[in-house]
Structures are given as structure tokens and as C-alpha cells.
Motif scaffolding. Structure first.
Motif, PDB file in Angstrom:
ATOM      1  N   LYS A  82      39.927  42.494  50.593  1.00 39.90           N
ATOM      2  CA  LYS A  82      40.881  41.791  49.528  1.00 39.90           C
ATOM      3  C   LYS A  82      39.975  41.822  48.081  1.00 39.90           C
ATOM      4  N   GLY A  83      40.654  42.118  47.100  1.00 45.10           N
ATOM      5  CA  GLY A  83      39.968  42.153  45.859  1.00 45.10           C
ATOM      6  C   GLY A  83      39.166  43.499  45.570  1.00 45.10           C
ATOM      7  N   GLU A 105      38.511  44.387  41.803  1.00 47.21           N
ATOM      8  CA  GLU A 105      37.763  43.302  41.232  1.00 47.21           C
ATOM      9  C   GLU A 105      36.417  43.183  41.355  1.00 47.21           C
ATOM     10  N   LYS A 106      36.014  43.506  42.793  1.00 49.05           N
ATOM     11  CA  LYS A 106      34.754  43.711  43.019  1.00 49.05           C
ATOM     12  C   LYS A 106      33.892  44.661  42.589  1.00 49.05           C
ATOM     13  N   SER A 140      43.953  43.612  36.156  1.00 45.44           N
ATOM     14  CA  SER A 140      44.606  42.374  36.487  1.00 45.44           C
ATOM     15  C   SER A 140      44.693  41.313  35.873  1.00 45.44           C
ATOM     16  N   LEU A 148      41.497  39.085  36.773  1.00 53.36           N
ATOM     17  CA  LEU A 148      40.160  39.786  36.452  1.00 53.36           C
ATOM     18  C   LEU A 148      40.106  39.697  35.068  1.00 53.36           C
TER      19      LEU A 148
END
Length: 189
Positions: free
Chosen positions: A133-134, A137-138, A162, A165
Motif C-alpha cells: 500500500k502506498g 509514494e514510497k 497524490s 504526497l
């Protein structure tokens, strides 16, 4: 060789007037080049959980050397690229809209003119640091690791961007610009 595209490796050493590019033959003989390509190997380890164990040290060396010897301007771009690969590989990707539909997916932090500052190879769900998940962004936070809190401006497409982010980057004095997907959770207003 990445700039001058020819259909076969042997064409770089041709002496015909039409194909002659003498710089390759001046630097290295064709046979020597092919032998180096045949025997080039980047690891002294045996099997590992890391799917990139054979080239991990090379990727880390490149990323560390770029941090050590070059500091970029304020504007940076973040995007993905496909490296053509038709062989068998557990993390080979298929993306129908790319020029090379099958290949190895790279996430890259670059300058607007294309200079690669940091790269990360996408290995599917096997990369525990950025999987799950994410994921997008990671990846962004990983690529920007030593560039955060420096006033950089990051330009990215809707895969990465997003609202959450953008807020996280803004809190760390890093500015994000890019399109937002309206249907992405957390982006609707």
C-alpha cells in the motif's frame, strides 16, 4: 552505443563507407568487446533473496557516486522508463503504451534535461521497502531521500502524485507539481 542505434553489435565495427563509425574500432576491437560482454559478471555471492543480487552493488555504486559528485539544480523530474528485455525474468514487465512493451521497469529521478540522478529497478512485490500500500509514494520518498528539505521542485505524472504526497513533500520544504487522478482515493475534494 546507446546514442547511435544500429541493428547488430557487429555493425559498430564495420569498415564499409556507409556504416563506418571509426571511434568504436579506435577504442577497442570487436572481439575484445564481445569477450567482455560474454564474461562480464557483477557478483561474488551465491543465490540471494534479492532478485537484483547480481547487479545490486553496481546500482548502489551509481546512486552513491551521483550523490557524492553531483548536486542538481532546483528542478527535478520523477518518471519511469522501460529497458528492453525479452529474456526470462521474474520481474519483467509488460506495459502496452511504452515503446518497448516488454522489459525492466526503472524508476528514475532526473534533471529536466535527462541526467539520471538516482534509479531504482522495479522488482514487483519482492522489494519490501517500496511494495504494498502506498507504493508510488514510497518510491518518491526513496528516490528523494537525500534531496528532501532542500527546496527542490519535483515534477511528476499522475502515477506518483497524490494530495497526501504533495502535503508530505510541502511539509519537508520540497515542492511537487503534477496532475492528480480524480478517482484516486484521497484526491477527491
Amino acid at each position: 552505443m546507446g546514442t547511435i542505434l544500429l541493428s547488430r553489435l557487429n555493425d559498430f565495427w564495420k569498415k564499409d563507407r556507409l556504416f563506418s563509425i571509426p571511434i568504436f574500432a579506435q577504442q577497442m576491437s570487436r572481439i575484445r568487446f564481445l569477450l567482455i560482454m560474454r564474461y562480464l559478471h557483477f557478483t561474488s555471492e551465491m543465490e540471494s533473496e534479492d532478485p537484483l543480487f547480481k547487479i545490486r552493488s553496481l546500482i548502489d555504486y551509481f546512486n552513491n557516486k551521483m550523490v557524492e559528485c553531483y548536486y542538481p539544480a532546483a528542478q527535478l523530474t520523477l518518471d519511469e522508463s522501460m529497458v528492453l528485455w525479452r529474456g526470462r525474468l521474474s520481474f519483467r514487465q509488460f506495459i502496452k503504451n511504452k515503446r518497448h512493451k516488454y522489459g525492466i521497469k526503472l524508476y528514475m529521478l532526473t534533471e529536466p534535461d535527462g541526467l539520471i540522478l538516482k534509479l531504482r529497478v522495479y522488482t514487483g512485490g519482492k522489494d519490501l521497502e517500496v511494495a504494498g500500500k502506498g507504493h508510488a509514494e514510497k518510491v518518491v520518498m526513496d528516490l528523494l531521500y537525500k534531496k528532501i528539505n532542500s527546496g527542490h521542485e519535483i515534477y511528476m505524472d499522475n502515477f506518483y502524485n497524490s494530495f497526501g504526497l504533495a502535503k508530505k513533500l510541502h511539509d519537508k520544504k520540497t515542492y511537487g507539481t503534477g496532475t492528480l487522478r480524480k478517482n484516486l482515493k484521497g484526491n477527491s475534494f
